[in-house]
Design a protein around this motif. Structure first.
Motif, PDB file in Angstrom:
ATOM      1  N   ALA A 158       0.882  -1.257   0.042  1.00 30.62           N
ATOM      2  CA  ALA A 158      -0.165  -0.101   0.137  1.00 30.62           C
ATOM      3  C   ALA A 158       1.067   1.330   0.063  1.00 30.62           C
ATOM      4  O   ALA A 158       0.417   2.330  -0.625  1.00 30.62           O
ATOM      5  CB  ALA A 158      -0.960   0.061   1.168  1.00 30.62           C
ATOM      6  N   GLN A 159       1.845   1.088   0.480  1.00 27.67           N
ATOM      7  CA  GLN A 159       2.702   2.453   0.719  1.00 27.67           C
ATOM      8  C   GLN A 159       3.424   2.794  -0.624  1.00 27.67           C
ATOM      9  O   GLN A 159       4.070   3.750  -0.471  1.00 27.67           O
ATOM     10  CB  GLN A 159       3.965   2.247   1.825  1.00 27.67           C
ATOM     11  CG  GLN A 159       3.313   2.054   3.066  1.00 27.67           C
ATOM     12  CD  GLN A 159       2.510   3.481   3.430  1.00 27.67           C
ATOM     13  OE1 GLN A 159       2.983   4.630   3.416  1.00 27.67           O
ATOM     14  NE2 GLN A 159       1.108   3.291   3.746  1.00 27.67           N
ATOM     15  N   THR A 160       3.511   1.891  -1.469  1.00 27.48           N
ATOM     16  CA  THR A 160       4.256   2.209  -3.047  1.00 27.48           C
ATOM     17  C   THR A 160       3.082   2.973  -4.045  1.00 27.48           C
ATOM     18  O   THR A 160       2.010   2.909  -3.651  1.00 27.48           O
ATOM     19  CB  THR A 160       4.757   1.029  -3.550  1.00 27.48           C
ATOM     20  OG1 THR A 160       3.757   0.160  -4.151  1.00 27.48           O
ATOM     21  CG2 THR A 160       5.329   0.168  -2.619  1.00 27.48           C
ATOM     22  N   ASP A 161       3.525   3.109  -5.162  1.00 28.23           N
ATOM     23  CA  ASP A 161       2.812   3.740  -6.190  1.00 28.23           C
ATOM     24  C   ASP A 161       2.785   2.575  -7.253  1.00 28.23           C
ATOM     25  O   ASP A 161       2.217   2.982  -8.460  1.00 28.23           O
ATOM     26  CB  ASP A 161       3.285   5.050  -6.656  1.00 28.23           C
ATOM     27  CG  ASP A 161       2.902   6.267  -5.716  1.00 28.23           C
ATOM     28  OD1 ASP A 161       1.781   5.995  -5.433  1.00 28.23           O
ATOM     29  OD2 ASP A 161       3.483   7.055  -5.619  1.00 28.23           O
ATOM     30  N   SER A 162       3.551   1.711  -7.013  1.00 23.79           N
ATOM     31  CA  SER A 162       3.188   0.429  -7.991  1.00 23.79           C
ATOM     32  C   SER A 162       1.965   0.135  -8.272  1.00 23.79           C
ATOM     33  O   SER A 162       1.016  -0.050  -7.446  1.00 23.79           O
ATOM     34  CB  SER A 162       4.017  -0.659  -7.727  1.00 23.79           C
ATOM     35  OG  SER A 162       5.453  -0.391  -7.280  1.00 23.79           O
ATOM     36  N   THR A 163       1.578  -0.300  -9.703  1.00 28.02           N
ATOM     37  CA  THR A 163       0.244  -0.739 -10.162  1.00 28.02           C
ATOM     38  C   THR A 163       0.300  -2.280  -9.482  1.00 28.02           C
ATOM     39  O   THR A 163       1.058  -2.987  -9.623  1.00 28.02           O
ATOM     40  CB  THR A 163       0.188  -0.809 -11.698  1.00 28.02           C
ATOM     41  OG1 THR A 163       1.190  -1.828 -11.907  1.00 28.02           O
ATOM     42  CG2 THR A 163       0.197   0.549 -12.225  1.00 28.02           C
ATOM     43  N   VAL A 164      -0.940  -2.809  -9.002  1.00 31.59           N
ATOM     44  CA  VAL A 164      -1.153  -3.892  -8.432  1.00 31.59           C
ATOM     45  C   VAL A 164      -2.363  -4.632  -9.074  1.00 31.59           C
ATOM     46  O   VAL A 164      -3.477  -4.012  -9.521  1.00 31.59           O
ATOM     47  CB  VAL A 164      -2.009  -3.664  -6.881  1.00 31.59           C
ATOM     48  CG1 VAL A 164      -2.163  -5.236  -6.172  1.00 31.59           C
ATOM     49  CG2 VAL A 164      -0.653  -2.998  -6.110  1.00 31.59           C
ATOM     50  N   LEU A 165      -2.104  -5.906  -9.396  1.00 31.53           N
ATOM     51  CA  LEU A 165      -3.138  -6.568 -10.267  1.00 31.53           C
ATOM     52  C   LEU A 165      -3.860  -7.688  -9.081  1.00 31.53           C
ATOM     53  O   LEU A 165      -2.954  -8.503  -8.521  1.00 31.53           O
ATOM     54  CB  LEU A 165      -2.409  -7.578 -11.101  1.00 31.53           C
ATOM     55  CG  LEU A 165      -3.490  -8.561 -12.148  1.00 31.53           C
ATOM     56  CD1 LEU A 165      -4.531  -7.568 -12.570  1.00 31.53           C
ATOM     57  CD2 LEU A 165      -2.742  -9.297 -13.185  1.00 31.53           C
ATOM     58  N   VAL A 166      -4.852  -7.662  -8.713  1.00 34.06           N
ATOM     59  CA  VAL A 166      -5.593  -8.423  -7.763  1.00 34.06           C
ATOM     60  C   VAL A 166      -6.172  -9.596  -8.564  1.00 34.06           C
ATOM     61  O   VAL A 166      -7.166  -9.251  -9.415  1.00 34.06           O
ATOM     62  CB  VAL A 166      -6.654  -7.897  -6.827  1.00 34.06           C
ATOM     63  CG1 VAL A 166      -7.204  -8.696  -5.799  1.00 34.06           C
ATOM     64  CG2 VAL A 166      -5.956  -6.573  -6.418  1.00 34.06           C
ATOM     65  N   HIS A 167      -5.936 -10.709  -8.405  1.00 32.03           N
ATOM     66  CA  HIS A 167      -6.642 -12.079  -8.896  1.00 32.03           C
ATOM     67  C   HIS A 167      -7.293 -12.716  -7.970  1.00 32.03           C
ATOM     68  O   HIS A 167      -7.086 -12.922  -6.741  1.00 32.03           O
ATOM     69  CB  HIS A 167      -5.635 -12.866  -9.560  1.00 32.03           C
ATOM     70  CG  HIS A 167      -6.053 -14.068 -10.345  1.00 32.03           C
ATOM     71  ND1 HIS A 167      -6.303 -15.316  -9.758  1.00 32.03           N
ATOM     72  CD2 HIS A 167      -6.601 -14.306 -11.508  1.00 32.03           C
ATOM     73  CE1 HIS A 167      -6.911 -16.079 -10.506  1.00 32.03           C
ATOM     74  NE2 HIS A 167      -7.015 -15.510 -11.631  1.00 32.03           N
ATOM     75  N   GLY A 168      -8.397 -13.356  -8.496  1.00 37.51           N
ATOM     76  CA  GLY A 168      -9.353 -14.072  -7.438  1.00 37.51           C
ATOM     77  C   GLY A 168     -10.652 -14.552  -8.110  1.00 37.51           C
ATOM     78  O   GLY A 168     -11.097 -13.697  -9.231  1.00 37.51           O
ATOM     79  N   GLU A 169     -11.140 -15.201  -7.570  1.00 37.00           N
ATOM     80  CA  GLU A 169     -12.734 -15.711  -8.303  1.00 37.00           C
ATOM     81  C   GLU A 169     -13.719 -14.894  -7.680  1.00 37.00           C
ATOM     82  O   GLU A 169     -13.370 -14.016  -6.905  1.00 37.00           O
ATOM     83  CB  GLU A 169     -13.087 -17.194  -7.588  1.00 37.00           C
ATOM     84  CG  GLU A 169     -11.942 -18.234  -8.172  1.00 37.00           C
ATOM     85  CD  GLU A 169     -12.421 -19.619  -7.452  1.00 37.00           C
ATOM     86  OE1 GLU A 169     -13.492 -19.888  -7.065  1.00 37.00           O
ATOM     87  OE2 GLU A 169     -11.520 -20.664  -7.410  1.00 37.00           O
ATOM     88  N   THR A 170     -14.566 -14.802  -8.502  1.00 34.80           N
ATOM     89  CA  THR A 170     -15.940 -14.192  -8.203  1.00 34.80           C
ATOM     90  C   THR A 170     -16.355 -14.166  -7.030  1.00 34.80           C
ATOM     91  O   THR A 170     -16.634 -15.250  -6.384  1.00 34.80           O
ATOM     92  CB  THR A 170     -17.093 -14.234  -9.393  1.00 34.80           C
ATOM     93  OG1 THR A 170     -16.624 -13.947 -10.657  1.00 34.80           O
ATOM     94  CG2 THR A 170     -18.148 -13.401  -9.213  1.00 34.80           C
TER      95      THR A 170
END
Length: 346
Positions: A158-170
């Motif tokens: 959270a403290q970074t500005d990097s883009t994050v990809l969240v993967h998970g089932e519906t």
């Protein structure tokens, strides 16, 4: 004046960073990647240290760990030419405040420096995590090791500005993780916007994200500000990103590369500072192989990948969730029910 150190064997990287940051009024020192780099960084009173991959000391990043131990107030920015998502996660777990890919984007570096010098450093997340129940604060319910491990990583990322990809089932709670990333970040007092990529036709999705000018298309009777502009200095959560058309993917890629937006039907561009978190229930690597998703965009989005486990992989959270929903629905009905009998729980 706060001092910045650049540690890298690549002379071009050192020179370009020095020129760019000195033009912003910062005092910059350069150091080759050798055994004295950590000593120089730890004893030099630097607020920020940019470290190239060869300066990290190989597997486990011993140089990074040593520097964080000796100078915990120094923000460390890792620079890598490989762009491995595993390396990015490892660097964050060992105390890096940011992770950037080569070739270095000067605009991105300037933002990182400005934020670090304003006092927004990674130890903020550690203090917050130690003082509150992260899950409760962000609406993520669960006490299983899988969820606790995920939340610990969220608090660091959270403290970074990097883009994050969240993967998970519906239904696993990907948007909750996006909101947690925002609430635990230095952007928490700014706007959080969530949008579903699959909910709009392509033209309307572009308008939703970038805005439009009056008369740009049928029905555009007024100028409209897009979510990226609305969330300037905040966070945008883009769900079901795998459903985005290829032409729209190209526009999103350009935004990530430049930080610039142009409204549909507009002629001028504007720079915005937005942290992008995307989510999907599909395997994007397979989507890339099938030609349905741009490979260059995938690597831009998946700088830090997070996976939300399904409930069947953490059944120990079922009692916690059951009690949570029982209290919620009982309260709505004006009732007080606090106990689920053991037979019913089983």
């Amino acid at each position: 004046m706060p001092r910045i150190l650049v540690v890298d064997d690549d002379r071009n990287v050192c020179t370009s960073l020095a020129i760019a940051l000195r033009s912003e009024g910062h005092e910059i020192d350069l150091c080759p990647s050798d055994q004295d780099a950590v000593e120089t960084a730890a004893n030099g009173g630097y607020r920020i240290v940019f470290m190239g991959e060869y300066a990290l000391g190989g597997e486990g990043y011993p140089a990074l760990a040593a520097l964080r131990e000796r100078s915990p107030g120094t923000a460390v920015v890792v620079m890598s030419g490989e762009g491995s998502v595993e390396d990015a996660v490892a660097a964050m777990q060992r105390g890096a405040s940011h992770y950037v890919h080569k070739p270095i984007q000067i605009g991105e570096v300037v933002k990182i420096v400005d934020r670090a010098l304003s006092g927004q450093r990674p130890e903020v997340a550690g203090a917050l995590a130690a003082g509150v129940d992260i899950g409760a604060a962000c609406g993520v319910i669960g006490q299983s090791p899988a969820i606790q491990e995920l939340l610990e990583l969220v608090s660091k990322v959270a403290q970074t500005d990097s883009t994050v990809l969240v993967h998970g089932e519906t239904g696993t709670g990907k948007e909750l993780i996006g909101r947690a990333l925002h609430q635990l970040s230095p952007r928490r007092d700014r706007v959080f916007c969530a949008v579903n990529s699959a909910a709009f036709p392509e033209t309307l999705l572009e308008s939703e994200l970038f805005g439009h000018r009056r008369g740009a298309f049928t029905g555009a009777s007024n100028n409209k500000k897009g979510l990226f502009e609305h969330a300037d200095r905040g966070t945008v959560f883009l769900d079901e990103v795998a459903e985005m058309p290829l032409s729209m993917q190209a526009k999103l890629l350009r935004f990530l590369q430049t930080g610039e937006i142009r409204a549909v039907g507009g002629e001028s561009t504007r720079y915005v500072d937005v942290r992008l978190v995307t989510a999907t229930n599909k395997d994007l690597e397979k989507e890339v192989a099938a030609g349905r998703f741009r490979e260059d965009l995938y690597y831009r989005l998946a700088v830090i990948p997070l996976t939300v486990p399904p409930l069947r992989e953490r059944p120990e959270d079922i009692p916690v969730l059951a009690q949570h929903f029982l209290r919620r629905f009982a309260s709505r009905q004006g009732k007080s029910i606090d106990v689920i009998e053991s037979a019913a729980m089983d």
